[in-house]
Scaffold this active site. Structure first.
Site, PDB file in Angstrom:
ATOM      1  N   ASP A  42      -1.758  -9.939   8.279  1.00 48.31           N
ATOM      2  CA  ASP A  42      -1.656  -9.215   7.011  1.00 48.31           C
ATOM      3  C   ASP A  42      -0.662  -8.079   7.268  1.00 48.31           C
ATOM      4  O   ASP A  42      -1.006  -6.906   7.218  1.00 48.31           O
ATOM      5  CB  ASP A  42      -3.045  -8.684   6.608  1.00 48.31           C
ATOM      6  CG  ASP A  42      -3.096  -8.265   5.144  1.00 48.31           C
ATOM      7  OD1 ASP A  42      -2.043  -8.311   4.475  1.00 48.31           O
ATOM      8  OD2 ASP A  42      -4.181  -7.866   4.672  1.00 48.31           O
ATOM      9  N   HIS A  61       3.133 -12.975  -5.668  1.00 51.50           N
ATOM     10  CA  HIS A  61       1.932 -13.054  -4.837  1.00 51.50           C
ATOM     11  C   HIS A  61       1.245 -14.419  -4.906  1.00 51.50           C
ATOM     12  O   HIS A  61       0.024 -14.514  -5.013  1.00 51.50           O
ATOM     13  CB  HIS A  61       0.967 -11.928  -5.249  1.00 51.50           C
ATOM     14  CG  HIS A  61       0.065 -11.459  -4.159  1.00 51.50           C
ATOM     15  ND1 HIS A  61      -1.054 -12.143  -3.768  1.00 51.50           N
ATOM     16  CD2 HIS A  61       0.132 -10.379  -3.354  1.00 51.50           C
ATOM     17  CE1 HIS A  61      -1.652 -11.485  -2.797  1.00 51.50           C
ATOM     18  NE2 HIS A  61      -0.946 -10.409  -2.519  1.00 51.50           N
ATOM     19  N   ARG A 107       0.794  -1.237   0.000  1.00 53.48           N
ATOM     20  CA  ARG A 107       0.000   0.000   0.000  1.00 53.48           C
ATOM     21  C   ARG A 107       0.827   1.289   0.000  1.00 53.48           C
ATOM     22  O   ARG A 107       1.915   1.323   0.558  1.00 53.48           O
ATOM     23  CB  ARG A 107      -0.907   0.000   1.230  1.00 53.48           C
ATOM     24  CG  ARG A 107      -1.980  -1.079   1.086  1.00 53.48           C
ATOM     25  CD  ARG A 107      -2.509  -1.524   2.419  1.00 53.48           C
ATOM     26  NE  ARG A 107      -3.630  -2.446   2.218  1.00 53.48           N
ATOM     27  CZ  ARG A 107      -3.520  -3.768   2.339  1.00 53.48           C
ATOM     28  NH1 ARG A 107      -2.361  -4.343   2.630  1.00 53.48           N
ATOM     29  NH2 ARG A 107      -4.571  -4.538   2.138  1.00 53.48           N
ATOM     30  N   GLU A 125       5.111 -12.645   0.913  1.00 55.11           N
ATOM     31  CA  GLU A 125       5.529 -11.692  -0.121  1.00 55.11           C
ATOM     32  C   GLU A 125       6.794 -10.978   0.329  1.00 55.11           C
ATOM     33  O   GLU A 125       6.747 -10.138   1.225  1.00 55.11           O
ATOM     34  CB  GLU A 125       4.434 -10.658  -0.352  1.00 55.11           C
ATOM     35  CG  GLU A 125       3.051 -11.224  -0.561  1.00 55.11           C
ATOM     36  CD  GLU A 125       1.977 -10.171  -0.268  1.00 55.11           C
ATOM     37  OE1 GLU A 125       2.166  -8.994  -0.565  1.00 55.11           O
ATOM     38  OE2 GLU A 125       0.938 -10.561   0.278  1.00 55.11           O
ATOM     39  N   HIS A 131      -0.993  -2.586  -4.618  1.00 54.68           N
ATOM     40  CA  HIS A 131      -0.546  -3.527  -5.646  1.00 54.68           C
ATOM     41  C   HIS A 131      -0.470  -2.957  -7.060  1.00 54.68           C
ATOM     42  O   HIS A 131      -0.838  -3.619  -8.028  1.00 54.68           O
ATOM     43  CB  HIS A 131      -1.449  -4.756  -5.654  1.00 54.68           C
ATOM     44  CG  HIS A 131      -1.321  -5.612  -4.411  1.00 54.68           C
ATOM     45  ND1 HIS A 131      -0.212  -5.586  -3.607  1.00 54.68           N
ATOM     46  CD2 HIS A 131      -2.159  -6.541  -3.858  1.00 54.68           C
ATOM     47  CE1 HIS A 131      -0.387  -6.447  -2.608  1.00 54.68           C
ATOM     48  NE2 HIS A 131      -1.553  -7.033  -2.723  1.00 54.68           N
TER      49      HIS A 131
HETATM   50  C1  BGC Z   1      -2.661  -7.778   1.019  1.00 54.02           C
HETATM   51  C2  BGC Z   1      -4.063  -8.106   1.429  1.00 54.02           C
HETATM   52  C3  BGC Z   1      -4.897  -8.193   0.188  1.00 54.02           C
HETATM   53  C4  BGC Z   1      -4.289  -9.226  -0.757  1.00 54.02           C
HETATM   54  C5  BGC Z   1      -4.984  -9.322  -2.091  1.00 54.02           C
HETATM   55  C6  BGC Z   1      -2.155  -8.882   0.151  1.00 54.02           C
HETATM   56  O1  BGC Z   1      -0.847  -8.614  -0.251  1.00 54.02           O
HETATM   57  O2  BGC Z   1      -1.811  -7.563   2.133  1.00 54.02           O
HETATM   58  O3  BGC Z   1      -4.587  -7.153   2.321  1.00 54.02           O
HETATM   59  O4  BGC Z   1      -6.226  -8.533   0.480  1.00 54.02           O
HETATM   60  O5  BGC Z   1      -2.952  -8.942  -0.996  1.00 54.02           O
HETATM   61  O6  BGC Z   1      -4.840  -8.173  -2.828  1.00 54.02           O
END
Ligand code: BGC
Length: 353
Positions: A254, A182, A83, A317, A108
């Protein structure tokens, strides 16, 4: 000699053909990758009895990879993974506004990011083992980011059952970059089973607490005596439902951990006792985001039947810290013109009783 085979995967709604590349090593381990989003669609590895199963989540219908970008299943995420608060940042005195695609924030790489783009593919033939190179050119202003950026991702499957992922990028003006892989792992091979029975080790004494919008606000906290301490291997389910404020904010794990520096670059280890499958993670990156699939909603049919619901896969990740462009004390994510961005992560699989 490990040769890569390619075959047609599917066509996008615009009629473009997406190819699948099959990497196989001398032990029969197999990794499947498509040139849409540089997505890993399958990783087949043996359990302790030698049974091969697929340990990453994916869609049954190939077209779902093209339509369901909220999960970023198996993709390479960029230009900025994770983010950026308020979807803005400054480089020097110049302010940039990037796509807002999670409330007021950016996640992302934006609406499409790199995960929803067709990449150019090339098989790099080498005497012992081929590699798959995937290239993407992101234009100046794409999703609001400055500068033309050329990205290369190289996947190599080695005979020690290690999948090596190398990232390179160059820009023609200063920009920010944070690339990651991912994939959602489920080492049981049973994609509708929860991952809470997996054991995890993360070599980190600190993690980055988040606010209610999943953004770290600059604090770097000790994991000691918290559910975030994974220094000693522990079952993910042990503390995941603890009423710790951070687990409430994330709806589970998360969060990004600050990796300890080590010569071997080992970041962590994921183990599934029942199948005996083990995955070690090595990286040049300073952080790792553990996301325990807290928002998987079972909307799409899984390739192994059933649906991928709550916590049936987990992402590890490797990356720079979230919101680094707005946090001066985090390692910098700025890439200047003429510099080469380089990053490497290895997922190495084994099995034991
Ligand atoms: C994020 C999550 C998100 C997911 C799918 C992860 O990298 O930390 O919060 O829901 O990706 O986009």
């Amino acid at each position: 000699m490990n040769k890569i085979i390619s075959q047609e995967f599917a066509r996008t709604s615009q009629g473009e053909t997406v190819h699948q590349f099959i990497l196989r090593n001398e032990n029969g381990m197999q990794v499947e990758i498509i040139n849409f989003g540089a997505i890993i669609t399958s990783i087949f590895v043996p359990d302790k009895d030698g049974n091969f199963e697929d340990v990453v989540l994916g869609f049954k219908n190939p077209e779902d990879y093209f339509n369901s970008n909220q999960y970023t299943y198996g993709a390479v995420v960029g230009r900025y993974a994770n983010r950026i608060s308020n979807a803005r940042f400054a480089i020097g005195s110049k302010e940039y506004h990037v796509t807002k695609n999670e409330g007021n924030n950016h996640i992302h790489g934006g609406k499409e990011g790199f995960a929803n783009k067709i990449w150019r593919a090339e098989i790099l033939e080498k005497p012992e083992c081929d590699s798959l190179a995937l290239y993407y050119h992101s234009v100046d202003g794409e999703e609001g980011f400055p500068g033309n950026l050329s990205v290369t991702v190289i996947y190599t499957l080695r005979d020690d059952n290690a999948l090596e992922i190398e990232y390179f990028a160059e820009a023609d003006q200063s920009t920010v970059i944070n690339l990651t892989q991912h994939s959602y792992f489920n080492l049981s091979g049973k994609h509708s089973a929860e991952i809470t029975d997996h054991e995890l080790q993360i070599h980190a004494d600190y993690y980055l607490p988040i606010d209610g919008n999943s953004i770290p606000r600059g604090k770097i906290c000790s994991v000691k005596d918290t559910p975030f301490d994974f220094n000693i291997m522990k079952e993910i389910g042990r503390d995941i439902n603890h009423d710790h404020e951070q687990l409430v904010f994330g709806n589970g794990y998360d969060h990004c951990w600050v990796l300890k520096e080590s010569e071997s670059q080992i970041a962590g280890n994921l183990y599934h006792r029942k199948s005996g499958r083990n995955m070690e993670i090595f990286t040049t990156e300073p952080g790792i985001q553990l996301y325990t699939g807290n928002f998987l909603d079972g909307k799409y049919e899984s390739k192994t039947g059933g649906c991928n619901t709550f916590r049936t896969g987990l992402c590890l990740e490797t990356q720079h810290f979230p919101d680094s462009p707005n946090q001066d004390h985090f390692p910098s994510t700025i890439l200047n013109a003429g510099e080469l961005y380089k990053s490497k992560t290895i997922f190495r699989f084994s099995a034991r009783s």
